[in-house]
Structures are given as structure tokens and as C-alpha cells.
Design an enzyme around this catalytic site. Sequence first.
Site, mmCIF file in Angstrom:
data_model
loop_
_atom_site.group_PDB
_atom_site.id
_atom_site.type_symbol
_atom_site.label_atom_id
_atom_site.label_comp_id
_atom_site.label_asym_id
_atom_site.label_seq_id
_atom_site.Cartn_x
_atom_site.Cartn_y
_atom_site.Cartn_z
ATOM 1 N N ASP A 225 -7.741 14.753 6.197
ATOM 2 C CA ASP A 225 -6.674 14.518 7.171
ATOM 3 C C ASP A 225 -6.431 13.013 7.231
ATOM 4 O O ASP A 225 -6.884 12.284 6.352
ATOM 5 C CB ASP A 225 -7.018 15.150 8.541
ATOM 6 C CG ASP A 225 -8.228 14.491 9.192
ATOM 7 O OD1 ASP A 225 -8.715 13.449 8.693
ATOM 8 O OD2 ASP A 225 -8.692 15.018 10.224
ATOM 9 N N HIS B 250 -18.090 13.704 0.514
ATOM 10 C CA HIS B 250 -18.623 12.497 1.141
ATOM 11 C C HIS B 250 -20.153 12.575 1.160
ATOM 12 O O HIS B 250 -20.704 13.617 1.525
ATOM 13 C CB HIS B 250 -18.074 12.379 2.570
ATOM 14 C CG HIS B 250 -18.592 11.177 3.289
ATOM 15 N ND1 HIS B 250 -18.315 9.895 2.870
ATOM 16 C CD2 HIS B 250 -19.403 11.063 4.369
ATOM 17 C CE1 HIS B 250 -18.928 9.046 3.671
ATOM 18 N NE2 HIS B 250 -19.593 9.720 4.585
ATOM 19 N N ARG C 153 0.833 -1.199 0.000
ATOM 20 C CA ARG C 153 0.000 0.000 0.000
ATOM 21 C C ARG C 153 0.878 1.264 0.000
ATOM 22 O O ARG C 153 0.553 2.269 -0.619
ATOM 23 C CB ARG C 153 -0.866 -0.071 1.268
ATOM 24 C CG ARG C 153 -1.955 0.923 1.371
ATOM 25 C CD ARG C 153 -3.129 0.547 0.510
ATOM 26 N NE ARG C 153 -4.090 1.632 0.607
ATOM 27 C CZ ARG C 153 -5.391 1.515 0.471
ATOM 28 N NH1 ARG C 153 -5.910 0.350 0.177
ATOM 29 N NH2 ARG C 153 -6.184 2.542 0.568
ATOM 30 N N GLY D 16 -7.676 10.741 9.107
ATOM 31 C CA GLY D 16 -8.786 9.906 9.563
ATOM 32 C C GLY D 16 -9.704 9.540 8.412
ATOM 33 O O GLY D 16 -9.443 9.865 7.252
ATOM 34 N N ASN E 56 -12.195 16.260 -0.124
ATOM 35 C CA ASN E 56 -12.955 15.055 -0.457
ATOM 36 C C ASN E 56 -14.432 15.373 -0.302
ATOM 37 O O ASN E 56 -14.819 16.122 0.601
ATOM 38 C CB ASN E 56 -12.569 13.933 0.520
ATOM 39 C CG ASN E 56 -13.172 12.584 0.142
ATOM 40 O OD1 ASN E 56 -13.721 12.408 -0.947
ATOM 41 N ND2 ASN E 56 -13.073 11.632 1.048
#
Length: 207
Positions: free
Chosen positions: A146, A114, A70, A148, A112
Site C-alpha cells: 500500500d 520484507h 521521482r 505506507g 513485497n
Amino acid sequence: MPTRDPARLVVLVSGSGTNLQALLDASADPSYGARVVAVGADRDGIEGLTRADRAGVPTFVREVAQFSSREHWDRALTDTVAAFEPDVVVLAGFMKLVGEEFLGRFGGRVVNTHPALCPSFPGTNGPADALAYGVKVTGATLFVVDDGIDTGPIVAQVVVPVEEADDVETLHERIKSAERAMLVENVGRLAREGFTITDRKVRFGSD
Ligand code: GAR
């Protein structure tokens, strides 16, 4: 954070790319203040890449499975995105978490979108989780990424009602329609006005 005029956007997608399309359409107008300089994906053969091709925007694919770890994938993705010198990176339906290297390079200017009202229903099933919970309103959130899962400082949110007859698909479509408008409006503002983040509060404009 000041950006160039027009700001250079790299958009990452994993699916149908209707949010990407909204950005491509908006940036056809020079007064929008941003243009999509490249589109990347974590998988091939998706409509999002076709939309970029149709718009004459360069594309690239970096699949996790092509790399030994990854971390290697994250480094390759970072290097490829960096080559396009983005001012802002937009994750628009990108269904992978970007890693340490990526955030180290672009942190603070990766946003992002969501399909839920953060901090509710993080992860990859926002509309289904909201429906299962029985909330009466849900929506979409644009946030600065971030380390998370859907936890970053919030740029903007839009609320949509949950109807009694909804299934996941009808709810997600209603969210996406509001989400596209929110994304276009706020990415444009980020690009044109710049932004600061203090104690999680995102404000447009420079200091
Ligand atoms: C959007 O609703 C986006 O918020 C969501 O995927 C959809 C992509 O639609 N992203 C996530 O769920 C990320 N956690 P699109 O490919 O038509 O733009």
C-alpha cells in the site's frame, strides 16, 4: 483476484536476487502456475539482472537519477512494467518505494517481501534493527503493497530465531533462507488460487 494460467509475474530487484532465483526455479515447473515474464531493477550491474539473463527472462533498468523527478521515474517504471501485462508484481529486495502512479495501475496486486515480522522493523534495515532491539525471534513478511512503508495487508509470515552469536549477515542469511521458501509457496498460491482482501485480511481463493 483471478489470474491467468500461468500467471504473469514481473519481479523488481535491487541486489543479489536470491528470492528472484527461487521464483525462477519454481516456475520452471508448469504446475507452479506462474512464470516470471520480466525482471526490472533500479540500478544496473546487479546479480539479480544476471540471474534473469541466465534464465532468458527480459530485463529493464529504471534508475531514479535518469529522471528529472521521482514522479517521472515512477511513471516510467509503471509504463515499462505495464507493457509486460503482469498479473502480480513481486518486489523481491527492491529497495525503492513505488509511487502513486505505480500503485494506481497495479494496486492490490503488488506484493513485497520484507526481512522482519511486520509491523516490526519496517524500512531498509530490518535484520539490523531486529538485532539491535534484542528480539529473540524475527522473520520475514510477504504483504500486499500500500502507500505506507511495509504497512500493507499481510499474506504470510515466517519466524526464525535470533542466535546469540548472530551478526547482521548471519541473521539476514537465516531469514533469507526461510523467506525464499515462504515467497515461493505464497506467490504460487496467489497465482493458482487468487486472493481477496477484506479489512486487511488476505485470503486465498476467489469469493
Ligand atoms: C531480502 O531479504 C528482502 O526481504 C530484502 O532484501 C533482501 C533481498 O535479497 N528487502 C528489503 O529489505 C526491502 N525493505 P535477495 O536480493 O537475495 O533476494
